[in-house]
Scaffold this motif. Structure first.
Motif, PDB file in Angstrom:
ATOM      1  N   UNK A  82       0.849  -1.196   0.000  1.00 46.51           N
ATOM      2  CA  UNK A  82       0.000   0.000   0.000  1.00 46.51           C
ATOM      3  C   UNK A  82       0.881   1.243   0.000  1.00 46.51           C
ATOM      4  N   UNK A  83       0.580   2.159  -0.917  1.00 45.48           N
ATOM      5  CA  UNK A  83       1.337   3.399  -1.024  1.00 45.48           C
ATOM      6  C   UNK A  83       0.455   4.577  -0.639  1.00 45.48           C
ATOM      7  N   UNK A  84       0.904   5.360   0.361  1.00 43.79           N
ATOM      8  CA  UNK A  84       0.185   6.575   0.724  1.00 43.79           C
ATOM      9  C   UNK A  84       1.062   7.809   0.526  1.00 43.79           C
ATOM     10  N   UNK A  85       2.247   7.613  -0.041  1.00 49.88           N
ATOM     11  CA  UNK A  85       3.152   8.720  -0.334  1.00 49.88           C
ATOM     12  C   UNK A  85       3.582   8.595  -1.796  1.00 49.88           C
ATOM     13  N   UNK A  86       4.617   9.315  -2.171  1.00 50.67           N
ATOM     14  CA  UNK A  86       5.169   9.183  -3.518  1.00 50.67           C
ATOM     15  C   UNK A  86       6.018   7.912  -3.597  1.00 50.67           C
ATOM     16  N   UNK A  87       5.718   7.051  -4.556  1.00 51.71           N
ATOM     17  CA  UNK A  87       6.502   5.847  -4.804  1.00 51.71           C
ATOM     18  C   UNK A  87       6.430   5.599  -6.308  1.00 51.71           C
ATOM     19  N   UNK A  88       7.578   5.548  -7.010  1.00 53.55           N
ATOM     20  CA  UNK A  88       7.551   5.466  -8.478  1.00 53.55           C
ATOM     21  C   UNK A  88       6.780   4.247  -8.984  1.00 53.55           C
ATOM     22  N   UNK A  89       5.925   4.454  -9.984  1.00 62.01           N
ATOM     23  CA  UNK A  89       5.142   3.349 -10.541  1.00 62.01           C
ATOM     24  C   UNK A  89       6.040   2.258 -11.110  1.00 62.01           C
ATOM     25  N   UNK A  90       7.170   2.646 -11.732  1.00 66.45           N
ATOM     26  CA  UNK A  90       8.061   1.648 -12.315  1.00 66.45           C
ATOM     27  C   UNK A  90       8.718   0.789 -11.249  1.00 66.45           C
ATOM     28  N   UNK A  91       8.898   1.336 -10.056  1.00 63.28           N
ATOM     29  CA  UNK A  91       9.431   0.546  -8.949  1.00 63.28           C
ATOM     30  C   UNK A  91       8.316  -0.276  -8.308  1.00 63.28           C
ATOM     31  N   UNK A  92       7.144   0.321  -8.172  1.00 61.75           N
ATOM     32  CA  UNK A  92       6.000  -0.401  -7.600  1.00 61.75           C
ATOM     33  C   UNK A  92       5.621  -1.606  -8.456  1.00 61.75           C
ATOM     34  N   UNK A  93       5.854  -1.519  -9.749  1.00 64.09           N
ATOM     35  CA  UNK A  93       5.570  -2.626 -10.662  1.00 64.09           C
ATOM     36  C   UNK A  93       6.232  -3.921 -10.195  1.00 64.09           C
ATOM     37  N   UNK A  94       7.400  -3.785  -9.553  1.00 62.94           N
ATOM     38  CA  UNK A  94       8.152  -4.971  -9.141  1.00 62.94           C
ATOM     39  C   UNK A  94       7.537  -5.705  -7.965  1.00 62.94           C
ATOM     40  N   UNK A  95       6.641  -5.061  -7.245  1.00 63.52           N
ATOM     41  CA  UNK A  95       5.886  -5.812  -6.238  1.00 63.52           C
ATOM     42  C   UNK A  95       5.136  -6.948  -6.915  1.00 63.52           C
ATOM     43  N   UNK A  96       4.432  -6.627  -7.983  1.00 62.77           N
ATOM     44  CA  UNK A  96       3.619  -7.619  -8.684  1.00 62.77           C
ATOM     45  C   UNK A  96       4.514  -8.640  -9.381  1.00 62.77           C
ATOM     46  N   UNK A  97       5.582  -8.171 -10.020  1.00 65.66           N
ATOM     47  CA  UNK A  97       6.488  -9.080 -10.722  1.00 65.66           C
ATOM     48  C   UNK A  97       7.132 -10.067  -9.745  1.00 65.66           C
ATOM     49  N   UNK A  98       7.420  -9.606  -8.524  1.00 69.12           N
ATOM     50  CA  UNK A  98       8.064 -10.468  -7.527  1.00 69.12           C
ATOM     51  C   UNK A  98       7.076 -11.324  -6.744  1.00 69.12           C
ATOM     52  N   UNK A  99       5.791 -11.271  -7.120  1.00 63.22           N
ATOM     53  CA  UNK A  99       4.821 -12.209  -6.550  1.00 63.22           C
ATOM     54  C   UNK A  99       3.820 -11.636  -5.574  1.00 63.22           C
ATOM     55  N   UNK A 100       3.945 -10.324  -5.245  1.00 60.84           N
ATOM     56  CA  UNK A 100       2.961  -9.704  -4.359  1.00 60.84           C
ATOM     57  C   UNK A 100       1.604  -9.700  -5.061  1.00 60.84           C
ATOM     58  N   UNK A 101       0.555 -10.018  -4.319  1.00 56.63           N
ATOM     59  CA  UNK A 101      -0.751 -10.201  -4.951  1.00 56.63           C
ATOM     60  C   UNK A 101      -1.422  -8.879  -5.331  1.00 56.63           C
TER      61      UNK A 101
END
Length: 234
Positions: A82-101
């Protein structure tokens, strides 16, 4: 859904507030922890959460990598970043790629944010539209991060201490091509773009300590380098 909701955050002072917010949304048995790494693993093993919610910045920019490693220990764990601040979308993408649901992003607007949280509450997979777009624009689905090996940790330490590729190869008695392969895997797995970012991640993950940033390569020479004609002259 078995288990309760474990929220992993460093915002200790806000735990009572967020507990009320999540309970109001219908999340069951909401508990919080600020434990990390091995201590967090112990909390998960004891609590057996049905949902684990973690703030994107918990491990700073290393959170996507650390969640991938967490899933290697608890492969069925339902994680929502969960992001409630600034977090780059291209970095956040890796949550899903690394298996986060799921990935829920307040920057998509409050309506979408609560839509995502409710989907997570109901056991559904949810990916923020902004992150979904970043994944779909790739020609190929990126590979998930691998675990950083002992050899790669050695390479990381040398990079952080300013060693050039040829100096790393010489120090570790490996080829330049092998150094290149290790660097490619390291940068991809840790989602860094250069040595400066790698230093930050390596310090955060405790791959290297600040006190260890003092190595010098065997042939250390500063610029400007002396010319042959003037070398040795006064």
């Amino acid at each position: 859904m078995p288990g309760g909701t474990l929220i992993v955050s460093r915002a200790v002072n806000l735990f009572p507030h967020w507990k009320k917010e999540f309970e109001a949304l219908g999340f069951r048995d909401v508990c919080f922890t600020e434990q990390e790494k091995d201590s967090l693993n112990s909390v998960i093993a004891d609590f057996k959460p049905g949902i684990l919610v973690i703030g994107c910045g918990f491990y700073k920019m290393s959170t996507p990598y650390m969640m991938g490693q967490l899933l290697s220990i608890f492969p069925t764990l339902n994680i929502a970043a969960v992001n409630i601040h600034e977090f780059p979308d291209d970095l956040a993408m890796w949550f899903i790629i690394n298996g986060v649901r799921s990935y829920v992003n307040m920057m998509d607007g409050m309506d979408e944010f609560y839509l995502g949280l409710k989907a997570v509450r109901d056991g559904k997979r949810y990916v923020s539209p902004s992150v979904r777009e970043r994944i779909l624009m790739r020609r190929e689905y990126p590979m998930a991060a691998g675990k950083i090996t002992d050899r790669q940790e050695e390479v990381i330490r040398l990079i952080c201490c300013g060693f050039k590729d040829i100096e790393i190869a010489d120090t570790l008695h490996i080829s330049r091509r092998t150094v290149d392969t290790h660097k490619t895997e390291i940068f991809r797995s840790l989602n860094v773009r250069n040595a400066v970012e790698l230093i930050g991640v390596a310090l955060n993950l405790e791959i290297i300590r600040q006190s260890e940033l003092y190595f010098y390569p065997k042939y250390f020479v500063t610029n400007p380098k002396p010319s042959k004609a003037t070398r040795g002259k006064k």
